[in-house]
Design a protein around this motif. Structure first.
Motif, PDB file in Angstrom:
ATOM      1  N   THR A 210       2.538 -38.222  -2.344  1.00  0.00           N
ATOM      2  CA  THR A 210       1.325 -38.962  -2.665  1.00  0.00           C
ATOM      3  C   THR A 210       1.687 -40.221  -3.426  1.00  0.00           C
ATOM      4  OG1 THR A 210      -0.066 -36.985  -2.753  1.00  0.00           O
ATOM      5  CG2 THR A 210      -0.830 -38.897  -3.986  1.00  0.00           C
TER       6      THR A 210
ATOM      7  N   THR B 266      -0.349 -43.358  -5.409  1.00  0.00           N
ATOM      8  CA  THR B 266      -1.707 -43.665  -5.833  1.00  0.00           C
ATOM      9  C   THR B 266      -1.737 -44.586  -7.047  1.00  0.00           C
ATOM     10  OG1 THR B 266      -3.817 -42.678  -6.523  1.00  0.00           O
ATOM     11  CG2 THR B 266      -1.828 -41.581  -7.307  1.00  0.00           C
TER      12      THR B 266
ATOM     13  N   THR C  79       0.124 -39.286   1.498  1.00  0.00           N
ATOM     14  CA  THR C  79      -1.246 -39.469   1.041  1.00  0.00           C
ATOM     15  C   THR C  79      -1.285 -40.718   0.170  1.00  0.00           C
ATOM     16  OG1 THR C  79      -1.669 -37.087   1.076  1.00  0.00           O
ATOM     17  CG2 THR C  79      -3.165 -38.446  -0.219  1.00  0.00           C
TER      18      THR C  79
ATOM     19  N   VAL D 216      -3.751 -43.067  -1.836  1.00  0.00           N
ATOM     20  CA  VAL D 216      -5.102 -42.959  -2.371  1.00  0.00           C
ATOM     21  C   VAL D 216      -5.323 -43.974  -3.494  1.00  0.00           C
ATOM     22  CG1 VAL D 216      -6.773 -41.393  -3.453  1.00  0.00           C
ATOM     23  CG2 VAL D 216      -5.061 -40.492  -1.871  1.00  0.00           C
ATOM     24  N   LYS D 217      -6.450 -44.669  -3.438  1.00  0.00           N
ATOM     25  CA  LYS D 217      -6.913 -45.527  -4.520  1.00  0.00           C
ATOM     26  C   LYS D 217      -5.880 -46.571  -4.924  1.00  0.00           C
ATOM     27  CE  LYS D 217     -10.232 -42.205  -6.355  1.00  0.00           C
ATOM     28  NZ  LYS D 217     -10.683 -41.408  -7.523  1.00  0.00           N
TER      29      LYS D 217
ATOM     30  N   GLY E  53      -3.345 -48.941   1.745  1.00  0.00           N
ATOM     31  CA  GLY E  53      -2.722 -47.637   1.560  1.00  0.00           C
ATOM     32  C   GLY E  53      -1.291 -47.654   2.057  1.00  0.00           C
TER      33      GLY E  53
ATOM     34  N   THR F 287      -2.727 -39.534   5.273  1.00  0.00           N
ATOM     35  CA  THR F 287      -4.091 -39.683   4.783  1.00  0.00           C
ATOM     36  C   THR F 287      -4.143 -40.934   3.920  1.00  0.00           C
ATOM     37  OG1 THR F 287      -4.528 -37.308   4.771  1.00  0.00           O
ATOM     38  CG2 THR F 287      -5.917 -38.678   3.369  1.00  0.00           C
TER      39      THR F 287
ATOM     40  N   ARG G 232      -6.962 -43.018   1.761  1.00  0.00           N
ATOM     41  CA  ARG G 232      -8.338 -42.839   1.301  1.00  0.00           C
ATOM     42  C   ARG G 232      -8.634 -43.733   0.100  1.00  0.00           C
ATOM     43  NH1 ARG G 232      -7.808 -37.897   0.178  1.00  0.00           N
ATOM     44  NH2 ARG G 232      -7.829 -37.989  -2.098  1.00  0.00           N
ATOM     45  N   ASP G 233      -9.796 -44.363   0.140  1.00  0.00           N
ATOM     46  CA  ASP G 233     -10.340 -45.108  -1.009  1.00  0.00           C
ATOM     47  C   ASP G 233      -9.418 -46.244  -1.464  1.00  0.00           C
ATOM     48  OD1 ASP G 233     -12.447 -43.315  -0.939  1.00  0.00           O
ATOM     49  OD2 ASP G 233     -11.576 -42.010  -2.471  1.00  0.00           O
ATOM     50  N   ASN G 234      -8.779 -46.912  -0.509  1.00  0.00           N
ATOM     51  CA  ASN G 234      -7.983 -48.095  -0.827  1.00  0.00           C
ATOM     52  C   ASN G 234      -8.844 -49.345  -0.709  1.00  0.00           C
ATOM     53  OD1 ASN G 234      -5.145 -46.858  -1.057  1.00  0.00           O
ATOM     54  ND2 ASN G 234      -5.907 -46.031   0.879  1.00  0.00           N
TER      55      ASN G 234
END
Length: 356
Positions: A120, A122, A143, A145-146, A151, A166, A168-170
């Motif tokens: 991950t 992030t 992953t 994320v953010k 991403g 995955t 997400r929320d970038n």
């Protein structure tokens, strides 16, 4: 024989090789294990081509730059987490650029065969994973994320495989592919880059393909973004295109994102082609994308920001429903966008009428 200290080595193979007078131990691939509190970058710097840096579960506050060909940087899943360092002074160009993991070649030579997997990334101000000048980079089961902009991002690279991730929320695109973002240039040939089986959710755009040719975006699940897939061209030659967007599931990308310097406000866009040629959009499921942006709709052909038209694109065999203002939207006229075809699509409403 080299001592196996912090490094886990398949020592049996090394002993057999030494006993038989075979290749020296330095040619045997090694696994460098990193534990919480240790530096991933130090392990990467100590590794050689063919080695693996295995990062055990935990949170690591650093950025990591990889430039060794054939290196694998691998965690053990989402529990291996890379976050920004709280230190203000950072002696690492990857961190200075606001990125988490960087895979960087040179202007003279692409770095080949690197893998980033099973971790991950992030909280970085720019990108979770950023790559430039790579050949055959694999990003798998990551992953992202953010992160502030992208991403997973890749520029000036060929033969890439971005699979099973995955994003997400970038802040901008979950996955971003481009020739280059700093200079004007014609579309580059990626020589078969593949973006497949990724889950992209809550970003500004799920996948952005900018000024590229010869790649595939396939079998991705894209939902909850402001827009699903953008294929972007401009006035440079060759045009973006000669690529495939197929077998994706693109559902309810209805977040609202404000206008930027180069793009109208976004909401409810499934697949958008702008300033492209010879793009095949086939066998996608596109449903429930609804908005009031000029770019809203299920599958949309639109002039580029600088007025370049889309030509010779094929929109075939897609299943579309409940997209608004329409399932198929073609803003090009016969006089501008030449030879775009819409065949075999299952849909309810098109603009102009008659394409369903």
């Amino acid at each position: 024989m080299k001592k196996c200290h912090v490094v886990y080595l398949v020592c049996t193979a090394a002993m057999i090789g030494a006993g038989l007078g075979a290749a020296p131990a330095s040619s045997v691939a090694m696994t460098h294990v990193v534990h919480p509190g240790e530096s991933i970058q130090k392990a990467v710097d100590a590794a050689e081509s063919g080695d693996t840096v295995l990062v055990t579960p935990g949170t690591y506050h650093e950025s990591v730059r990889v430039s060794t060909p054939g290196l694998t940087l691998r965690g053990v899943g989402r529990s291996t987490v890379i976050r920004p360092s709280p230190k203000k002074a950072v002696d690492n160009t990857c961190a200075e650029g606001g990125n988490g993991v960087c895979v960087i070649g040179t202007g003279d030579e692409n770095v080949k065969g690197v893998t980033v997997a099973d971790l991950t990334v992030t909280g970085f101000t720019r990108s979770g994973v950023f790559s430039m000048a790579t050949d055959g980079l694999t990003v798998r089961n990551v992953t992202a994320v953010k992160n502030g902009v992208w991403g997973i991002a890749q520029e000036q690279s060929v033969h890439g495989i971005i699979r099973g991730n995955t994003a997400r929320d970038n802040g901008d695109a979950g996955i971003f592919l481009a020739n280059t973002v700093k200079t004007e240039a014609g579309a580059a040939d990626t020589e078969g880059t593949l973006v497949a089986h990724n889950r992209l959710e809550g970003n500004r755009i799920g996948v952005t393909v900018r000024r590229l040719r010869n790649l595939a975006v396939a079998d991705n699940h894209i939902t909850g973004n402001c827009a699903g897939v953008f294929v972007v061209g401009d006035e440079n030659k060759p045009k973006a295109g000669d690529l495939v967007v197929r077998d994706n599931h693109i559902v309810r990308n209805n977040r609202s994102c404000p206008k930027t310097e180069r793009l109208d406000a976004l909401q409810g866009s499934g697949i958008v082609l702008t300033g492209t040629e010879k793009v095949l959009v086939a066998d996608n499921v596109v449903e429930g994308n609804s908005g009031r942006s000029p770019l809203s709709g299920g599958i949309v052909l639109f002039k580029s920001f600088v007025g370049v038209t889309s030509e010779k694109n094929e929109i075939n065999g897609n299943t579309l429903r409940d997209n608004s203002p329409a399932d198929l939207v073609n803003t090009e006229t016969a006089a501008t966008g030449r030879n775009n075809t819409f065949q075999g699509n299952t849909c309810g409403v098109s603009k102009p009428a008659g394409m369903c």
